[in-house]
Design a protein around this motif. Structure first.
Motif, PDB file in Angstrom:
ATOM      1  N   THR A 175     -31.435  19.025   3.307  1.00  0.00           N
ATOM      2  CA  THR A 175     -30.773  18.075   4.198  1.00  0.00           C
ATOM      3  C   THR A 175     -30.316  16.844   3.431  1.00  0.00           C
ATOM      4  O   THR A 175     -29.193  16.361   3.621  1.00  0.00           O
ATOM      5  CB  THR A 175     -31.727  17.672   5.340  1.00  0.00           C
ATOM      6  OG1 THR A 175     -32.141  18.848   6.026  1.00  0.00           O
ATOM      7  CG2 THR A 175     -31.064  16.720   6.299  1.00  0.00           C
TER       8      THR A 175
ATOM      9  N   LYS B 152     -27.301  17.751   1.363  1.00  0.00           N
ATOM     10  CA  LYS B 152     -26.094  17.821   2.189  1.00  0.00           C
ATOM     11  C   LYS B 152     -25.596  16.417   2.530  1.00  0.00           C
ATOM     12  O   LYS B 152     -24.395  16.152   2.492  1.00  0.00           O
ATOM     13  CB  LYS B 152     -26.369  18.609   3.468  1.00  0.00           C
ATOM     14  CG  LYS B 152     -26.502  20.096   3.247  1.00  0.00           C
ATOM     15  CD  LYS B 152     -26.804  20.824   4.542  1.00  0.00           C
ATOM     16  CE  LYS B 152     -27.031  22.310   4.308  1.00  0.00           C
ATOM     17  NZ  LYS B 152     -27.387  23.012   5.552  1.00  0.00           N
ATOM     18  N   LEU B 153     -26.540  15.538   2.855  1.00  0.00           N
ATOM     19  CA  LEU B 153     -26.177  14.158   3.174  1.00  0.00           C
ATOM     20  C   LEU B 153     -25.540  13.481   1.966  1.00  0.00           C
ATOM     21  O   LEU B 153     -24.521  12.805   2.085  1.00  0.00           O
ATOM     22  CB  LEU B 153     -27.406  13.377   3.639  1.00  0.00           C
ATOM     23  CG  LEU B 153     -27.196  11.921   4.014  1.00  0.00           C
ATOM     24  CD1 LEU B 153     -26.245  11.802   5.197  1.00  0.00           C
ATOM     25  CD2 LEU B 153     -28.521  11.260   4.333  1.00  0.00           C
ATOM     26  N   GLN B 154     -26.133  13.702   0.789  1.00  0.00           N
ATOM     27  CA  GLN B 154     -25.589  13.104  -0.431  1.00  0.00           C
ATOM     28  C   GLN B 154     -24.193  13.666  -0.725  1.00  0.00           C
ATOM     29  O   GLN B 154     -23.297  12.924  -1.131  1.00  0.00           O
ATOM     30  CB  GLN B 154     -26.531  13.356  -1.619  1.00  0.00           C
ATOM     31  CG  GLN B 154     -26.116  12.662  -2.880  1.00  0.00           C
ATOM     32  CD  GLN B 154     -26.117  11.147  -2.765  1.00  0.00           C
ATOM     33  OE1 GLN B 154     -26.825  10.566  -1.966  1.00  0.00           O
ATOM     34  NE2 GLN B 154     -25.302  10.507  -3.563  1.00  0.00           N
ATOM     35  N   ASP B 155     -24.010  14.963  -0.506  1.00  0.00           N
ATOM     36  CA  ASP B 155     -22.682  15.562  -0.713  1.00  0.00           C
ATOM     37  C   ASP B 155     -21.658  14.950   0.229  1.00  0.00           C
ATOM     38  O   ASP B 155     -20.511  14.674  -0.178  1.00  0.00           O
ATOM     39  CB  ASP B 155     -22.735  17.077  -0.501  1.00  0.00           C
ATOM     40  CG  ASP B 155     -23.462  17.807  -1.620  1.00  0.00           C
ATOM     41  OD1 ASP B 155     -23.655  17.198  -2.700  1.00  0.00           O
ATOM     42  OD2 ASP B 155     -23.834  18.983  -1.411  1.00  0.00           O
ATOM     43  N   GLN B 156     -22.063  14.728   1.487  1.00  0.00           N
ATOM     44  CA  GLN B 156     -21.150  14.103   2.448  1.00  0.00           C
ATOM     45  C   GLN B 156     -20.811  12.674   2.033  1.00  0.00           C
ATOM     46  O   GLN B 156     -19.658  12.245   2.123  1.00  0.00           O
ATOM     47  CB  GLN B 156     -21.771  14.102   3.861  1.00  0.00           C
ATOM     48  CG  GLN B 156     -21.817  15.457   4.505  1.00  0.00           C
ATOM     49  CD  GLN B 156     -20.437  16.019   4.753  1.00  0.00           C
ATOM     50  OE1 GLN B 156     -19.493  15.310   5.094  1.00  0.00           O
ATOM     51  NE2 GLN B 156     -20.296  17.316   4.552  1.00  0.00           N
ATOM     52  N   ARG B 157     -21.821  11.957   1.555  1.00  0.00           N
ATOM     53  CA  ARG B 157     -21.572  10.583   1.082  1.00  0.00           C
ATOM     54  C   ARG B 157     -20.584  10.585  -0.069  1.00  0.00           C
ATOM     55  O   ARG B 157     -19.654   9.769  -0.114  1.00  0.00           O
ATOM     56  CB  ARG B 157     -22.876   9.942   0.612  1.00  0.00           C
ATOM     57  CG  ARG B 157     -23.780   9.499   1.704  1.00  0.00           C
ATOM     58  CD  ARG B 157     -25.011   8.891   1.094  1.00  0.00           C
ATOM     59  NE  ARG B 157     -25.889   8.324   2.085  1.00  0.00           N
ATOM     60  CZ  ARG B 157     -27.056   7.798   1.830  1.00  0.00           C
ATOM     61  NH1 ARG B 157     -27.511   7.774   0.600  1.00  0.00           N
ATOM     62  NH2 ARG B 157     -27.789   7.300   2.795  1.00  0.00           N
TER      63      ARG B 157
ATOM     64  N   ARG C 240     -18.369  12.885  -0.818  1.00  0.00           N
ATOM     65  CA  ARG C 240     -17.041  13.296  -0.350  1.00  0.00           C
ATOM     66  C   ARG C 240     -16.331  12.133   0.336  1.00  0.00           C
ATOM     67  O   ARG C 240     -15.158  11.854   0.073  1.00  0.00           O
ATOM     68  CB  ARG C 240     -17.169  14.475   0.615  1.00  0.00           C
ATOM     69  CG  ARG C 240     -15.816  15.040   1.052  1.00  0.00           C
ATOM     70  CD  ARG C 240     -15.972  16.122   2.099  1.00  0.00           C
ATOM     71  NE  ARG C 240     -16.652  15.667   3.288  1.00  0.00           N
ATOM     72  CZ  ARG C 240     -16.087  14.933   4.256  1.00  0.00           C
ATOM     73  NH1 ARG C 240     -14.843  14.533   4.148  1.00  0.00           N
ATOM     74  NH2 ARG C 240     -16.788  14.561   5.320  1.00  0.00           N
ATOM     75  N   ILE C 241     -17.065  11.416   1.193  1.00  0.00           N
ATOM     76  CA  ILE C 241     -16.464  10.280   1.901  1.00  0.00           C
ATOM     77  C   ILE C 241     -16.071   9.184   0.922  1.00  0.00           C
ATOM     78  O   ILE C 241     -14.981   8.613   1.009  1.00  0.00           O
ATOM     79  CB  ILE C 241     -17.427   9.748   2.978  1.00  0.00           C
ATOM     80  CG1 ILE C 241     -17.566  10.762   4.108  1.00  0.00           C
ATOM     81  CG2 ILE C 241     -16.951   8.404   3.531  1.00  0.00           C
ATOM     82  CD1 ILE C 241     -18.672  10.446   5.104  1.00  0.00           C
ATOM     83  N   SER C 242     -16.957   8.892  -0.040  1.00  0.00           N
ATOM     84  CA  SER C 242     -16.635   7.822  -0.995  1.00  0.00           C
ATOM     85  C   SER C 242     -15.448   8.215  -1.866  1.00  0.00           C
ATOM     86  O   SER C 242     -14.616   7.367  -2.200  1.00  0.00           O
ATOM     87  CB  SER C 242     -17.855   7.488  -1.853  1.00  0.00           C
ATOM     88  OG  SER C 242     -18.218   8.576  -2.682  1.00  0.00           O
TER      89      SER C 242
ATOM     90  N   ASP D 275     -13.003  10.226  -0.917  1.00  0.00           N
ATOM     91  CA  ASP D 275     -11.830  10.109  -0.057  1.00  0.00           C
ATOM     92  C   ASP D 275     -11.405   8.655   0.100  1.00  0.00           C
ATOM     93  O   ASP D 275     -10.211   8.343   0.035  1.00  0.00           O
ATOM     94  CB  ASP D 275     -12.113  10.712   1.330  1.00  0.00           C
ATOM     95  CG  ASP D 275     -12.188  12.229   1.305  1.00  0.00           C
ATOM     96  OD1 ASP D 275     -11.788  12.826   0.283  1.00  0.00           O
ATOM     97  OD2 ASP D 275     -12.671  12.811   2.305  1.00  0.00           O
TER      98      ASP D 275
ATOM     99  N   ASN E 113     -23.137   5.337  -2.070  1.00  0.00           N
ATOM    100  CA  ASN E 113     -23.632   6.235  -3.104  1.00  0.00           C
ATOM    101  C   ASN E 113     -25.071   5.956  -3.497  1.00  0.00           C
ATOM    102  O   ASN E 113     -25.656   6.720  -4.257  1.00  0.00           O
ATOM    103  CB  ASN E 113     -22.733   6.183  -4.338  1.00  0.00           C
ATOM    104  CG  ASN E 113     -21.413   6.881  -4.097  1.00  0.00           C
ATOM    105  OD1 ASN E 113     -21.328   7.788  -3.288  1.00  0.00           O
ATOM    106  ND2 ASN E 113     -20.383   6.454  -4.789  1.00  0.00           N
TER     107      ASN E 113
END
Length: 154
Positions: free
Chosen positions: A70, A73-78, A80-82, A84, A140
């Motif tokens: 989890t 996944k959260l770190q990957d989302q962070r 990806r958002i950063s 972007d 990050n």
């Protein structure tokens, strides 16, 4: 006659001793059987207890693995958002600054109000880029220590 009585008594005594020996052997056999069953029961109990501990450890490991997944996944989302934010918004803000500077230096603008407005927009856009960098930095970081914050502020 006395000898017959003595022999009969000896026979009775021998028979009683034999019965006593049989009963002693039966008691000894039951005692050994009870000890063997007790040891067997204890071994089964210990094995079951060990199995339960192993199951608990497996469950704890599964929970820890689930938490790690989890967090990943959260770190990957962070990330990806950063990315972007950095790639899209950062590029657009940089383009705005570049366009304003090209307007200021490419054209000889004599209107002071227009020059001040363009400088204000450029300054505002640079501040926005810095705030965007701060936001990306904060996203990050899993944990922000006081030292990290002091370094970032300075």
């Amino acid at each position: 006659k006395k000898e017959k009585e003595i022999l009969a008594q000896r026979a009775q005594i021998a028979e009683k001793e034999l019965n006593i020996n049989r009963k002693n052997m039966q008691l000894l056999g039951l005692g050994v059987l009870a000890i063997v069953l007790s040891v067997f029961g204890y071994l089964v109990y210990k094995q079951q207890k060990l199995k339960n501990k192993q199951l608990q450890k497996e469950n704890q490991l599964k929970e820890a693995l689930s938490k790690i997944e989890t967090q990943n996944k959260l770190q990957d989302q962070r990330l990806r958002i950063s990315r972007d934010l950095h790639d899209n918004i950062g590029a657009q803000l940089t383009f705005i600054i570049s366009s304003i500077e090209n307007l200021q230096y490419g054209f000889k603008i004599s209107n002071t109000n227009l020059t001040n407005k363009l400088t204000g927009i450029s300054s505002f856009t640079k501040d926005t880029i810095n705030e965007l960098r701060d936001t990306i930095w904060a996203m990050n970081k899993n944990e922000i220590s006081l030292t990290d914050l002091q370094i970032r502020i300075s």
